[in-house]
Design an enzyme around this catalytic site. Structure first.
Site, PDB file in Angstrom:
ATOM      1  N   GLU A  58     -46.023  -8.252  61.172  1.00 49.57           N
ATOM      2  CA  GLU A  58     -45.401  -7.393  60.168  1.00 49.57           C
ATOM      3  C   GLU A  58     -46.161  -7.436  58.844  1.00 49.57           C
ATOM      4  OE1 GLU A  58     -43.271  -5.278  60.959  1.00 49.57           O
ATOM      5  OE2 GLU A  58     -42.835  -6.065  62.948  1.00 49.57           O
ATOM      6  N   HIS A  74     -49.153  -5.139  58.988  1.00 50.55           N
ATOM      7  CA  HIS A  74     -48.876  -3.719  58.724  1.00 50.55           C
ATOM      8  C   HIS A  74     -49.008  -3.411  57.239  1.00 50.55           C
ATOM      9  CE1 HIS A  74     -47.751  -1.850  62.479  1.00 50.55           C
ATOM     10  NE2 HIS A  74     -46.877  -2.785  62.770  1.00 50.55           N
TER      11      HIS A  74
END
Length: 417
Positions: free
Chosen positions: A220, A223
């Site tokens: 995450e 990203h």
């Protein structure tokens, strides 16, 4: 909730499980002031109006053409044939200008070596991310765990460990990572472009150990560091612009409204399944690769990354849940993710060793998992049966998703720190 807000959320979040059930409809309230809307949000607000305008223009051109006498139509066709070269030249010039604008907004990413399209300035996109954060905070405010909660403490330690170990990664130190743990059963986590980390307790219940959690949070964070939300919003804007031209042509050339509606539906589905979803899967695979590197530098047992997705695949099979083909999804399938990670793990282990991490201990968790699965599948039918009315086999205690009672804290990051 407005269409713009929904589209904004879709462009800027990454979900482990592919989606979060959204709350009820709420009015979108800007934070006051007379400042102009950020460029991306303005585009999203105007998008439905632009689509309607394209339909009206295309339909108007069709009606105008039909209303022309036959002689005028023949004359117009002759003029088009005579001006064909001029039209092609004009189209080439316009295409060259668009290509120049596209090239001017490409940036080289040092982490991936890939050139990415960024149409929006960082300041505008950060402002947009802050607005999105306020919306998420309003929606999940009552469900957020206090900072003293052990689950929040655990996630905070893992995120801090990842950030400290990867301080040399270009762009990562630009973020101020803020953790929010939400009491929600969805197996999900996402990071906003401004560094706000949201983790659902359903994900904490799904991981078998802190190493799996370390990889998922690394994914995450990747990203955000790679600017995937901004890149996706930029590319969606470009594709939407080209789609408006095609939509106008569909409504101008189709002889009936019913055929135009059909053509419009086909165009939207082709755009979704031939570009948007494959592109989203590509970004997820890239975040897996970079996230694995971030986890390796934080001394995570990177072998656990593959095991997590194998657990998810096994749970799907045993619970009898329907599995869509990968080409219908915005995320790679669990099995494909595990296979791709297996191919990246040797390089990640080498990177981990170069960071002076403690040697990996114990048997390979992938081998342990495969042996456990074999024992599970070879067990008598009745041994793992569920209660009446429930589908599939029950996962034995050793395979049920859930945090261990004593989490295996990352090396050098004990609870006492």
């Amino acid at each position: 909730m407005s269409v713009a807000v929904c589209l904004l959320r879709a462009a800027s979040r990454s979900c482990i499980s592919g989606g979060i059930p959204l709350g009820g409809v709420r009015a979108f309230r800007p934070s006051g002031g007379r400042r102009a809307l950020p460029g991306p949000l303005l585009w999203l607000v105007l998008k439905p109006a632009q689509k309607l305008l394209a339909i009206l223009v295309g339909r108007g051109v069709r009606k105008w053409w039909r209303a022309l006498p036959a002689a005028r139509q023949r004359l117009a066709k002759e003029r088009l044939r005579r001006w064909r070269r001029r039209g092609l030249l004009g189209a080439a010039v316009l295409g060259g200008l668009l290509a120049a604008v596209y090239t001017a907004h490409l940036r080289h990413n040092p982490l991936t070596g890939r050139r990415q399209l960024f149409l929006f300035s960082k300041d505008r996109f950060k402002a947009l991310s802050q607005m999105e954060y306020q919306m998420w905070k309003e929606e999940f405010g009552a469900q957020m765990l206090p900072e003293q909660d052990p689950r929040h403490v655990m996630v905070q330690k893992v995120v801090s460990r990842l950030a400290r170990a990867n301080g040399d990664v270009p762009g990562l130190s630009d973020f101020n990572w803020v953790v929010h743990v939400v009491e929600e059963p969805s197996v999900n986590a996402f990071v906003l472009p401004n560094g706000q980390v949201f983790v659902f307790t359903g994900l904490l219940d799904a991981v078998a150990n802190v190493h799996q959690l370390g990889f998922l949070l690394g994914h995450e964070l990747a990203h955000a560091v790679l600017g995937h939300a901004e890149e996706k919003a930029s590319l969606v804007r470009t594709v939407d612009f080209l789609a408006l031209v095609l939509l106008t042509a569909i409504w101008a050339l189709c002889p009936q409204d019913s055929l135009a509606f059909l053509g419009q539906w086909l165009q939207s589905k082709l755009q979704e399944y031939m570009f948007e979803r494959p592109y989203s899967r590509t970004l997820e695979a890239e975040a897996d690769r970079v996230g694995l590197q971030l986890a390796a530098k934080a001394c995570v047992d990177v072998r656990a990354s593959s095991v997590f997705w194998q657990q998810m695949e096994l749970a799907t099979v045993l619970q009898g849940d329907a599995r869509l083909p990968q080409w219908l999804s915005t995320h790679p399938s669990h099995a494909n993710r595990a296979q791709q990670l297996d191919g990246l793990i040797p390089e990640a282990i080498h990177l981990r060793e170069s960071c002076a991490c403690p040697p990996l201990s114990g048997p390979d968790p992938r081998l342990v998992f495969r042996q456990s699965v074999k024992q599970l599948l070879d067990a008598p039918q009745g041994a793992g049966a569920r209660e009446p009315g429930r589908r599939g086999k029950e996962l034995p205690p050793a395979h049920k998703p859930g945090r261990p009672e004593t989490p295996a804290w990352l090396p050098g990051n004990s609870p006492a720190e």
